[in-house]
Design a protein around this motif. Structure first.
Motif, PDB file in Angstrom:
ATOM      1  N   TRP A  92       0.823  -1.204   0.000  1.00  8.29           N
ATOM      2  CA  TRP A  92       0.000   0.000   0.000  1.00  8.29           C
ATOM      3  C   TRP A  92       0.863   1.263   0.000  1.00  8.29           C
ATOM      4  CZ3 TRP A  92      -5.364   0.083  -0.212  1.00  8.29           C
ATOM      5  CH2 TRP A  92      -5.967   1.335  -0.026  1.00  8.29           C
ATOM      6  N   ASN A  93       1.885   1.270   0.857  1.00 10.43           N
ATOM      7  CA  ASN A  93       2.733   2.452   0.946  1.00 10.43           C
ATOM      8  C   ASN A  93       3.613   2.625  -0.280  1.00 10.43           C
ATOM      9  OD1 ASN A  93       2.582   3.852   3.805  1.00 10.43           O
ATOM     10  ND2 ASN A  93       2.326   1.668   4.145  1.00 10.43           N
ATOM     11  N   ALA A  94       4.089   1.511  -0.838  1.00  9.39           N
ATOM     12  CA  ALA A  94       4.891   1.608  -2.061  1.00  9.39           C
ATOM     13  C   ALA A  94       4.052   2.180  -3.197  1.00  9.39           C
ATOM     14  CB  ALA A  94       5.435   0.231  -2.435  1.00  9.39           C
ATOM     15  N   LYS A  95       2.819   1.726  -3.309  1.00  4.71           N
ATOM     16  CA  LYS A  95       1.959   2.239  -4.371  1.00  4.71           C
ATOM     17  C   LYS A  95       1.610   3.711  -4.146  1.00  4.71           C
ATOM     18  CE  LYS A  95      -2.166   1.476  -7.093  1.00  4.71           C
ATOM     19  NZ  LYS A  95      -2.293   2.924  -7.253  1.00  4.71           N
ATOM     20  N   SER A  96       1.405   4.092  -2.888  1.00  7.36           N
ATOM     21  CA  SER A  96       1.095   5.494  -2.590  1.00  7.36           C
ATOM     22  C   SER A  96       2.210   6.424  -3.045  1.00  7.36           C
ATOM     23  CB  SER A  96       0.868   5.662  -1.081  1.00  7.36           C
ATOM     24  OG  SER A  96      -0.268   4.941  -0.658  1.00  7.36           O
ATOM     25  N   ILE A  97       3.435   5.938  -2.993  1.00  7.79           N
ATOM     26  CA  ILE A  97       4.586   6.764  -3.372  1.00  7.79           C
ATOM     27  C   ILE A  97       4.836   6.697  -4.879  1.00  7.79           C
ATOM     28  CG2 ILE A  97       7.086   7.060  -3.084  1.00  7.79           C
ATOM     29  CD1 ILE A  97       6.725   5.845  -0.253  1.00  7.79           C
ATOM     30  N   LEU A  98       4.823   5.483  -5.420  1.00 11.24           N
ATOM     31  CA  LEU A  98       5.204   5.305  -6.819  1.00 11.24           C
ATOM     32  C   LEU A  98       4.061   5.555  -7.796  1.00 11.24           C
ATOM     33  CD1 LEU A  98       7.299   2.039  -6.351  1.00 11.24           C
ATOM     34  CD2 LEU A  98       8.177   4.372  -6.565  1.00 11.24           C
ATOM     35  N   LYS A  99       2.852   5.259  -7.394  1.00  4.50           N
ATOM     36  CA  LYS A  99       1.689   5.406  -8.282  1.00  4.50           C
ATOM     37  C   LYS A  99       0.499   5.863  -7.447  1.00  4.50           C
ATOM     38  CE  LYS A  99       0.550   4.609 -12.684  1.00  4.50           C
ATOM     39  NZ  LYS A  99       1.294   5.202 -13.820  1.00  4.50           N
ATOM     40  N   PRO A 100       0.436   7.165  -7.122  1.00  5.95           N
ATOM     41  CA  PRO A 100      -0.627   7.666  -6.241  1.00  5.95           C
ATOM     42  C   PRO A 100      -2.013   7.380  -6.799  1.00  5.95           C
ATOM     43  CG  PRO A 100       1.058   9.329  -6.599  1.00  5.95           C
ATOM     44  CD  PRO A 100       1.338   8.227  -7.558  1.00  5.95           C
ATOM     45  N   ALA A 101      -2.985   7.407  -5.890  1.00  7.00           N
ATOM     46  CA  ALA A 101      -4.369   7.163  -6.297  1.00  7.00           C
ATOM     47  C   ALA A 101      -4.824   8.224  -7.290  1.00  7.00           C
ATOM     48  CB  ALA A 101      -5.270   7.178  -5.068  1.00  7.00           C
ATOM     49  N   LEU A 102      -5.754   7.845  -8.130  1.00  9.56           N
ATOM     50  CA  LEU A 102      -6.254   8.740  -9.172  1.00  9.56           C
ATOM     51  C   LEU A 102      -7.027   9.912  -8.567  1.00  9.56           C
ATOM     52  CD1 LEU A 102      -7.490   5.974 -11.591  1.00  9.56           C
ATOM     53  CD2 LEU A 102      -5.704   7.631 -12.121  1.00  9.56           C
ATOM     54  N   GLU A 103      -6.881  11.078  -9.217  1.00  2.59           N
ATOM     55  CA  GLU A 103      -7.608  12.272  -8.798  1.00  2.59           C
ATOM     56  C   GLU A 103      -8.958  12.299  -9.497  1.00  2.59           C
ATOM     57  OE1 GLU A 103      -7.157  17.147  -9.060  1.00  2.59           O
ATOM     58  OE2 GLU A 103      -5.593  15.820  -9.812  1.00  2.59           O
ATOM     59  N   PHE A 104     -10.001  12.588  -8.706  1.00  2.00           N
ATOM     60  CA  PHE A 104     -11.353  12.673  -9.261  1.00  2.00           C
ATOM     61  C   PHE A 104     -11.810  14.134  -9.318  1.00  2.00           C
ATOM     62  CE2 PHE A 104     -11.256   8.284  -7.997  1.00  2.00           C
ATOM     63  CZ  PHE A 104     -12.081   7.646  -8.903  1.00  2.00           C
ATOM     64  N   ASP A 105     -12.586  14.437 -10.348  1.00  2.00           N
ATOM     65  CA  ASP A 105     -13.241  15.739 -10.422  1.00  2.00           C
ATOM     66  C   ASP A 105     -14.446  15.685  -9.492  1.00  2.00           C
ATOM     67  OD1 ASP A 105     -14.599  18.040 -10.974  1.00  2.00           O
ATOM     68  OD2 ASP A 105     -14.596  17.790 -13.161  1.00  2.00           O
ATOM     69  N   SER A 137      -3.878  -8.789  -3.794  1.00  5.20           N
ATOM     70  CA  SER A 137      -3.092  -7.659  -4.310  1.00  5.20           C
ATOM     71  C   SER A 137      -3.903  -6.822  -5.292  1.00  5.20           C
ATOM     72  CB  SER A 137      -1.817  -8.170  -4.998  1.00  5.20           C
ATOM     73  OG  SER A 137      -1.009  -8.889  -4.100  1.00  5.20           O
ATOM     74  N   LEU A 138      -4.632  -7.489  -6.177  1.00  4.78           N
ATOM     75  CA  LEU A 138      -5.452  -6.766  -7.150  1.00  4.78           C
ATOM     76  C   LEU A 138      -6.613  -6.049  -6.455  1.00  4.78           C
ATOM     77  CD1 LEU A 138      -5.429  -9.445  -9.969  1.00  4.78           C
ATOM     78  CD2 LEU A 138      -4.408  -7.168 -10.098  1.00  4.78           C
ATOM     79  N   ALA A 139      -7.165  -6.663  -5.418  1.00  2.38           N
ATOM     80  CA  ALA A 139      -8.230  -6.007  -4.655  1.00  2.38           C
ATOM     81  C   ALA A 139      -7.690  -4.773  -3.939  1.00  2.38           C
ATOM     82  CB  ALA A 139      -8.842  -6.983  -3.657  1.00  2.38           C
ATOM     83  N   MET A 140      -6.474  -4.865  -3.435  1.00  6.43           N
ATOM     84  CA  MET A 140      -5.856  -3.705  -2.774  1.00  6.43           C
ATOM     85  C   MET A 140      -5.555  -2.604  -3.787  1.00  6.43           C
ATOM     86  SD  MET A 140      -3.325  -4.941   0.278  1.00  6.43           S
ATOM     87  CE  MET A 140      -2.220  -5.900  -0.752  1.00  6.43           C
ATOM     88  N   TRP A 141      -5.100  -3.001  -4.965  1.00  6.82           N
ATOM     89  CA  TRP A 141      -4.836  -2.009  -6.014  1.00  6.82           C
ATOM     90  C   TRP A 141      -6.110  -1.215  -6.325  1.00  6.82           C
ATOM     91  CZ3 TRP A 141      -3.916  -3.572 -11.841  1.00  6.82           C
ATOM     92  CH2 TRP A 141      -3.747  -2.401 -12.599  1.00  6.82           C
ATOM     93  N   LEU A 142      -7.208  -1.937  -6.538  1.00  5.29           N
ATOM     94  CA  LEU A 142      -8.468  -1.275  -6.847  1.00  5.29           C
ATOM     95  C   LEU A 142      -8.930  -0.390  -5.686  1.00  5.29           C
ATOM     96  CD1 LEU A 142     -10.835  -0.877  -8.770  1.00  5.29           C
ATOM     97  CD2 LEU A 142     -11.894  -2.925  -7.772  1.00  5.29           C
ATOM     98  N   SER A 143      -8.816  -0.908  -4.479  1.00  7.59           N
ATOM     99  CA  SER A 143      -9.225  -0.134  -3.309  1.00  7.59           C
ATOM    100  C   SER A 143      -8.388   1.131  -3.164  1.00  7.59           C
ATOM    101  CB  SER A 143      -9.100  -1.001  -2.054  1.00  7.59           C
ATOM    102  OG  SER A 143      -9.378  -0.257  -0.897  1.00  7.59           O
ATOM    103  N   HIS A 144      -7.098   1.011  -3.433  1.00  5.74           N
ATOM    104  CA  HIS A 144      -6.205   2.162  -3.331  1.00  5.74           C
ATOM    105  C   HIS A 144      -6.598   3.249  -4.326  1.00  5.74           C
ATOM    106  CE1 HIS A 144      -2.494   4.529  -3.778  1.00  5.74           C
ATOM    107  NE2 HIS A 144      -2.220   4.152  -2.547  1.00  5.74           N
ATOM    108  N   GLU A 145      -7.000   2.844  -5.523  1.00  8.76           N
ATOM    109  CA  GLU A 145      -7.363   3.824  -6.549  1.00  8.76           C
ATOM    110  C   GLU A 145      -8.625   4.610  -6.175  1.00  8.76           C
ATOM    111  OE1 GLU A 145      -5.453   4.623  -8.743  1.00  8.76           O
ATOM    112  OE2 GLU A 145      -4.256   2.931  -9.444  1.00  8.76           O
ATOM    113  N   THR A 146      -9.453   4.045  -5.309  1.00  8.38           N
ATOM    114  CA  THR A 146     -10.722   4.701  -4.970  1.00  8.38           C
ATOM    115  C   THR A 146     -10.658   5.486  -3.664  1.00  8.38           C
ATOM    116  OG1 THR A 146     -11.575   2.780  -3.743  1.00  8.38           O
ATOM    117  CG2 THR A 146     -11.985   2.841  -6.125  1.00  8.38           C
ATOM    118  N   GLN A 147      -9.474   5.650  -3.090  1.00  7.62           N
ATOM    119  CA  GLN A 147      -9.424   6.227  -1.747  1.00  7.62           C
ATOM    120  C   GLN A 147      -9.932   7.667  -1.705  1.00  7.62           C
ATOM    121  OE1 GLN A 147      -5.508   7.031  -0.066  1.00  7.62           O
ATOM    122  NE2 GLN A 147      -4.583   6.562  -2.048  1.00  7.62           N
ATOM    123  N   TYR A 148      -9.832   8.436  -2.797  1.00 11.55           N
ATOM    124  CA  TYR A 148     -10.310   9.821  -2.760  1.00 11.55           C
ATOM    125  C   TYR A 148     -11.836   9.894  -2.747  1.00 11.55           C
ATOM    126  CZ  TYR A 148      -5.659  11.708  -3.378  1.00 11.55           C
ATOM    127  OH  TYR A 148      -4.352  12.044  -3.189  1.00 11.55           O
TER     128      TYR A 148
END
Length: 412
Positions: free
Chosen positions: A232-245, A392-403
């Protein structure tokens, strides 16, 4: 050198956070919400940024954490193979820093004599040869030394980067938590092995020498939690969650985030359930699918007394629960993947959801194959590894939706 690399590689996540928070505040004001509501949204978003610890963290830190996470995957896979080959009780002692393997035949005989004192040799492997013993010993030794290697790769760079000031306050807490988990994981591994070396645990006429399924599940769970923290932390640094309008966020999108959280939770619970299946060799009972022999509900599902013991100590019940959890998880993963394709989501998020859904089907196929083929090591190892891939894939998806969590207030 690391400190010099940190300056030019500062994560652009800070800009992403600021842009999104600014847009959210402006949108809230334009919609006629009070300044207090807008400020509340702003504060919640800032809290997300602080918790992620990415506002001033070098990509060097991200790659280091990603590397450690990858090594944790290797440890889980190797541990699964060690369990499947029944190698985990071949080493009857434990040393903090480890030791080299025996260097000559005399040393191997000494090691073999230690093993002969164990319950596994007495009740199960009494006819094992020295060559067979060498194989299972090397399997367990390799698993232990891989764990120690993870410790070195984590703690040595962590000490250097901490001293160089490359961790902000939030990241220090994360690194401290991961380090504590890593130390706990090593001690828990030996605590697990000890349960299979105590003769008093195998006095019953049908007792099989093996480690406690409770300790095995705890050992696997802590390894997966450690991996999750690093991932989770590696992804937050290397590939931050997507920004939503914020103006395009709907109640359906906020609800979608809840589904992603459910996917993550179910993938983890099913994985832990699998540890009980492995610990009790429950994959070797009722090798048929979808029925249990000729019944939908096995007749010995509640054989143990009191009834609650069946959940974690009856192989039939453990397998039944794992099947139900696996089927439920597959249904939720599939529904979430389908919903992602219908909603106005960024392509990156749609891709993560689609991969997660496909992995869910592959994981179930591997599980059924493992059962029908009577748990062959290659297929069973792939199934165990697939559980971590699904999570891992579930965490990836969850990370992208954090905003979307922050946007929940705006939608309301």
């Amino acid at each position: 050198m690391l400190s010099r690399l940190a300056r030019p590689c500062f994560q652009q996540a800070s800009t992403v956070h600021k842009n999104f928070l600014s847009n959210a505040k402006n949108w809230a004001v334009r919609k006629g919400q009070s300044t207090i509501a807008a400020e509340a949204a702003l504060k919640q978003g800032a809290s997300i940024a602080a918790k992620e610890g990415t506002t001033a963290t070098s990509r060097v830190v991200g790659w280091w954490m990603a590397g450690c996470a990858g090594m944790c995957v290797g440890a889980v896979v190797l541990g699964g193979v060690t369990r499947l080959t029944e190698s985990g009780l071949s080493m009857t002692d434990w040393q903090l820093l480890g030791r080299p393997p025996p260097s000559n035949e005399e040393d191997w005989l000494v090691e073999f004599e230690k093993y002969k004192q164990s319950p596994e040799f007495k009740w199960k492997n009494f006819d094992i040869t020295i060559e067979q013993f060498k194989f299972i010993w090397y399997m367990e030794w390799g698993h232990r030394m891989w764990g120690r290697t993870i410790g070195a790769v984590f703690f040595l760079p962590a000490g250097v980067m901490w001293a160089k000031g490359m961790f902000n306050s939030a990241m220090k807490k994360r690194v401290g938590a991961a380090g504590t988990l890593l130390l706990f994981q090593g001690l828990l591994g030996w605590y697990m092995v000890k349960s299979g070396l105590d003769h008093n645990n195998f006095l019953g006429p049908s007792d099989v020498p093996r480690v406690s399924q409770y300790r095995l599940a705890a050992h696997l769970s802590s390894a997966v939690i450690l991996y999750s923290v690093l991932f989770w932390n590696a992804k937050s640094i290397l590939k931050p969650a997507l920004e939503f309008d914020p103006s395009k966020i709907t109640p359906q999108l906020v609800k979608f985030r809840k589904w992603t959280m459910s996917c993550k939770a179910l993938a983890f619970i099913t994985l832990v359930s699998g540890a009980f299946v492995a610990g009790l060799d429950a994959g070797l009972v009722y090798n048929s699918f979808p029925k249990f022999a000729d019944r939908w509900i096995p007749e010995d599902i509640l054989d143990h007394s009191p009834v609650l013991r069946n959940i974690t100590e009856n192989p039939t019940t453990v397998q039944f629960n794992h099947r139900v959890l696996g089927t439920t998880t597959l249904a939720v993963l599939s529904f979430t993947a389908f919903q992602a394709q219908r909603l106005p989501l960024p392509q990156r998020m749609k891709t993560a959801a689609l991969l997660m859904g496909c992995m869910g089907w592959m994981q179930v196929a591997l599980g059924v194959s493992t059962l029908l083929l009577y748990v062959p090591v290659p297929v069973a190892a792939a199934h165990q590894s697939g559980a971590l891939a699904t999570l891992s894939l579930a965490m990836w998806l969850s990370h992208e939706t954090q905003y979307l969590k922050m946007a929940k207030k705006l939608v309301k």
